[in-house]
Design a protein around this motif. Structure first.
Motif, mmCIF file in Angstrom:
data_model
loop_
_atom_site.group_PDB
_atom_site.id
_atom_site.type_symbol
_atom_site.label_atom_id
_atom_site.label_comp_id
_atom_site.label_asym_id
_atom_site.label_seq_id
_atom_site.Cartn_x
_atom_site.Cartn_y
_atom_site.Cartn_z
ATOM 1 N N MET A 1 55.038 33.448 0.738
ATOM 2 C CA MET A 1 54.001 35.278 0.672
ATOM 3 C C MET A 1 52.520 35.300 -0.028
ATOM 4 N N ASP A 2 51.400 35.113 1.018
ATOM 5 C CA ASP A 2 50.456 34.911 -0.492
ATOM 6 C C ASP A 2 50.589 35.885 -1.705
ATOM 7 N N GLU A 3 49.739 35.180 -2.462
ATOM 8 C CA GLU A 3 49.447 36.257 -3.822
ATOM 9 C C GLU A 3 49.397 37.325 -3.162
ATOM 10 N N ALA A 4 50.088 38.127 -4.343
ATOM 11 C CA ALA A 4 48.627 39.599 -4.381
ATOM 12 C C ALA A 4 47.217 39.726 -4.472
ATOM 13 N N VAL A 5 46.758 41.100 -3.569
ATOM 14 C CA VAL A 5 45.724 41.106 -3.641
ATOM 15 C C VAL A 5 45.606 42.330 -3.768
ATOM 16 N N TYR A 6 43.961 42.522 -4.907
ATOM 17 C CA TYR A 6 43.671 43.810 -5.763
ATOM 18 C C TYR A 6 41.853 44.046 -5.311
ATOM 19 N N ALA A 7 41.364 45.137 -4.731
ATOM 20 C CA ALA A 7 40.417 44.804 -4.472
ATOM 21 C C ALA A 7 39.518 44.749 -5.365
ATOM 22 N N GLU A 8 38.466 44.473 -5.042
ATOM 23 C CA GLU A 8 37.481 44.201 -6.648
ATOM 24 C C GLU A 8 36.306 45.243 -6.585
ATOM 25 N N ARG A 9 36.737 45.752 -5.371
ATOM 26 C CA ARG A 9 35.345 47.405 -5.209
ATOM 27 C C ARG A 9 36.482 48.476 -5.081
ATOM 28 N N GLY A 10 36.084 49.575 -5.538
ATOM 29 C CA GLY A 10 36.752 51.056 -5.629
ATOM 30 C C GLY A 10 38.047 50.411 -6.427
ATOM 31 N N LEU A 11 39.072 51.891 -6.396
ATOM 32 C CA LEU A 11 39.790 52.024 -6.850
ATOM 33 C C LEU A 11 40.872 52.366 -6.287
ATOM 34 N N PHE A 12 41.830 51.770 -5.818
ATOM 35 C CA PHE A 12 43.053 51.991 -4.766
ATOM 36 C C PHE A 12 44.210 52.037 -5.950
ATOM 37 N N VAL A 13 44.628 54.043 -5.776
ATOM 38 C CA VAL A 13 45.629 54.567 -5.414
ATOM 39 C C VAL A 13 47.265 55.489 -4.842
ATOM 40 N N LYS A 81 51.217 50.487 9.022
ATOM 41 C CA LYS A 81 50.362 50.174 8.088
ATOM 42 C C LYS A 81 49.467 49.204 7.930
ATOM 43 N N ALA A 82 49.335 48.541 9.079
ATOM 44 C CA ALA A 82 47.895 47.286 9.372
ATOM 45 C C ALA A 82 46.664 48.037 10.380
ATOM 46 N N GLU A 83 47.299 49.200 10.841
ATOM 47 C CA GLU A 83 46.340 50.215 11.118
ATOM 48 C C GLU A 83 45.339 50.912 9.946
ATOM 49 N N HIS A 84 46.610 51.311 8.714
ATOM 50 C CA HIS A 84 45.511 52.161 7.954
ATOM 51 C C HIS A 84 44.982 51.443 7.055
ATOM 52 N N VAL A 85 45.579 50.276 6.566
ATOM 53 C CA VAL A 85 45.072 49.175 5.724
ATOM 54 C C VAL A 85 43.418 48.848 6.652
ATOM 55 N N VAL A 123 61.509 42.301 4.734
ATOM 56 C CA VAL A 123 60.829 43.284 4.998
ATOM 57 C C VAL A 123 60.106 43.587 4.578
ATOM 58 N N GLU A 124 59.368 43.008 2.692
ATOM 59 C CA GLU A 124 58.567 42.582 2.383
ATOM 60 C C GLU A 124 57.984 42.118 3.040
ATOM 61 N N ALA A 125 58.061 41.286 3.690
ATOM 62 C CA ALA A 125 57.276 39.513 3.722
ATOM 63 C C ALA A 125 56.787 40.261 4.911
ATOM 64 N N VAL A 126 57.312 41.505 5.602
ATOM 65 C CA VAL A 126 56.623 41.805 7.097
ATOM 66 C C VAL A 126 55.348 42.993 6.388
ATOM 67 N N ALA A 127 55.465 43.563 5.785
ATOM 68 C CA ALA A 127 55.033 44.591 5.089
ATOM 69 C C ALA A 127 53.517 43.818 4.490
ATOM 70 N N ARG A 128 53.534 43.503 4.276
ATOM 71 C CA ARG A 128 52.955 42.728 3.028
ATOM 72 C C ARG A 128 52.045 41.686 4.388
ATOM 73 N N THR A 131 49.317 44.662 6.075
ATOM 74 C CA THR A 131 48.607 44.986 4.709
ATOM 75 C C THR A 131 47.524 43.714 4.433
ATOM 76 N N GLY A 132 47.938 42.248 4.578
ATOM 77 C CA GLY A 132 46.969 41.414 3.914
ATOM 78 C C GLY A 132 47.376 41.212 2.531
#
Length: 212
Positions: A1-13, A81-85, A123-128, A131-132
């Motif tokens: 699984m790739d490393e967690a990604v946190y957006a550099e712009r904006g704020l995601f809550v 989730k893929a479409e949403h992200v 399940v997490e591997a698929v969901a992550r 959502t990239g």
């Protein structure tokens, strides 16, 4: 699984929790508070806040769908989730907006993983992947016993209609996720007064606004 990604712009809550915990109410209150402060806010939700997602939501929530393979259900949620992200969340974050979502990956891990007793890492591997591996900067878990939350519904959709034991596993799934990453989570008692909850959420969000 790739490393967690946190957006550099904006704020995601993200708001998470079981049925009837007040996620939609607190999402709207947070949006209104942020807007009054001059922030540009996108309020969104899963599943269903894209054209494709709307059809997927109908399938997974309509009682008329009947029984689905647990893996099929997990994959349908991942597709939403893929479409949403790709079409909602990432564009708004790229514009520097505050994105508030009512449910995200943790719901899949709690409901389709813990609830359906599928292997959570699988399940997490698929969901992550779907959502990239994009993670919220903060996830607010509104914790409520299923006995209390489910009692707030006169009619139940396909997921709400699952057994009490299912919903108890879901609740514990959310708590386990929060306990594993306290820097990015806050767990609040959903039985608290609405205004008290809103104030606690605002206090937790305020320090994060400097990066939005």
């Amino acid at each position: 699984m790739d490393e967690a990604v946190y957006a550099e712009r904006g704020l995601f809550v993200c708001f998470e929790g079981g049925e009837g915990a007040g996620k939609s109410t607190q999402s709207r209150l947070l949006r209104d508070w942020l807007t009054a402060r001059g922030e540009t806010v996108l309020l969104t939700f899963e599943p269903g806040d894209t054209p494709v997602g709307k059809e997927l939501r109908r399938i997974v929530l309509d009682p008329a769908t009947g029984d689905l393979s647990d893996r099929t259900e997990a994959l349908l949620y991942a597709a939403d989730k893929a479409e949403h992200v790709d079409h909602v969340v990432l564009p708004a974050l790229a514009r520097g907006e505050v994105v508030i979502t009512d449910r995200y990956v943790d719901s899949t891990l709690a409901y389709q993983g813990a609830g359906r007793t599928l292997a959570v890492p699988e399940v997490e591997a698929v969901a992550r992947w779907a959502t990239g591996d994009l993670r919220p900067h903060l996830t607010v878990v509104l914790d409520l016993a299923p006995e209390a939350g489910l009692g707030r519904f006169d009619e139940r959709d396909r997921i709400e209609g699952q057994s009490l034991e299912f919903h108890q596993r879901v609740r514990q799934g959310f708590l386990d996720l929060a306990a594993a990453d306290p820097d990015h989570y806050v767990v609040l008692d959903a039985r608290a007064p609405i205004d008290d909850l809103a104030a606690a959420i605002q206090a937790r969000i305020e320090p994060l606004l400097e990066r939005a």
